[in-house]
Write an enzyme that holds these catalytic residues in place. Structure first.
Site, PDB file in Angstrom:
ATOM      1  N   GLU A  39       0.825  -1.215   0.000  1.00  0.00           N
ATOM      2  CA  GLU A  39       0.000   0.000   0.000  1.00  0.00           C
ATOM      3  C   GLU A  39       0.857   1.262   0.000  1.00  0.00           C
ATOM      4  O   GLU A  39       0.564   2.221  -0.716  1.00  0.00           O
ATOM      5  CB  GLU A  39      -0.926   0.045   1.222  1.00  0.00           C
ATOM      6  CG  GLU A  39      -1.882  -1.112   1.345  1.00  0.00           C
ATOM      7  CD  GLU A  39      -1.360  -2.211   2.262  1.00  0.00           C
ATOM      8  OE1 GLU A  39      -0.203  -2.678   2.062  1.00  0.00           O
ATOM      9  OE2 GLU A  39      -2.093  -2.602   3.178  1.00  0.00           O
TER      10      GLU A  39
ATOM     11  N   CYS B 140      -2.752  -2.550   7.605  1.00  0.00           N
ATOM     12  CA  CYS B 140      -2.273  -2.409   8.983  1.00  0.00           C
ATOM     13  C   CYS B 140      -2.465  -0.948   9.422  1.00  0.00           C
ATOM     14  O   CYS B 140      -2.843  -0.095   8.609  1.00  0.00           O
ATOM     15  CB  CYS B 140      -0.806  -2.801   9.053  1.00  0.00           C
ATOM     16  SG  CYS B 140       0.300  -1.608   8.262  1.00  0.00           S
TER      17      CYS B 140
ATOM     18  N   CYS C 271      -0.530   1.608   7.144  1.00  0.00           N
ATOM     19  CA  CYS C 271      -1.107   1.770   5.809  1.00  0.00           C
ATOM     20  C   CYS C 271      -2.484   2.431   5.876  1.00  0.00           C
ATOM     21  O   CYS C 271      -2.817   3.258   5.030  1.00  0.00           O
ATOM     22  CB  CYS C 271      -1.176   0.425   5.108  1.00  0.00           C
ATOM     23  SG  CYS C 271       0.469  -0.264   4.768  1.00  0.00           S
TER      24      CYS C 271
END
Length: 177
Positions: free
Chosen positions: A70, A98, A101
């Site tokens: 990402e 996560c 990101c």
């Protein structure tokens, strides 16, 4: 009965637009696996220009803890548009983002994040946190989960099973040695 793309709203994970772009993200995840990286792939689509970024995990290759698919794709998309504001873009990723990101998704002003598999250990859109939809932040991204989820999670399961098998072979199959 014939099904058109308009039979599914964009909030539906079965929407053909989402499926087509998730397949591209899966292709990127396969490239990551071939490079012995955790198989996570990402594609960013501009509503005006089409696909503007394709990336996969490169933490090992780059020796960079921020080398998530990402993060790399967001940097590529910003360069492609000549702006850090990705307001009319959709990010597709094979695993729920996560916290790092998800924060980048908010900061980049992405309109939507679409992901395949949930991440019960680090997911920051739905599983553990809801960063992309936190009303306390200055931007929110619509989330759609479960697009080709079985394929996405299967890539991860297969990769980690192969890793365990390889490690077991390297240790001679002895427990604790």
């Amino acid at each position: 009965m014939f099904v058109t793309p308009f039979d599914f709203p964009l909030s539906d994970p079965r929407h053909p637009f989402h499926v087509a772009h998730m397949k591209m993200a899966i292709d990127e995840a396969r490239i990551a696996a071939d490079e012995d990286e955790v198989p996570i792939g990402c594609v960013i689509v501009s509503r005006e220009k089409g696909v503007i970024a394709r990336a996969h995990n490169q933490r090992e290759t780059l020796n960079d803890p921020t080398g998530h698919a990402e993060m790399i794709a967001i940097t590529q998309a910003a360069a492609a548009l000549g702006s850090w504001r990705l307001e009319n873009c959709i990010l597709y990723v094979t695993l729920e983002p996560c916290p790092m990101c998800a924060g980048a998704i908010v900061l980049a002003r992405l309109a939507m994040v679409v992901y395949g598999a949930l991440d019960p250990k680090a997911g920051a859109c739905e599983s553990l946190y809801r960063i992309t939809n936190d009303a306390r932040l200055n931007h929110r991204a619509q989330s759609v989960s479960g697009v080709l989820a079985e394929q996405c999670s299967g890539l991860l399961s297969d990769f980690f099973a192969a890793q365990r098998k390889r490690r077991k072979g390297e240790s001679g199959g002895l427990n604790g040695s």
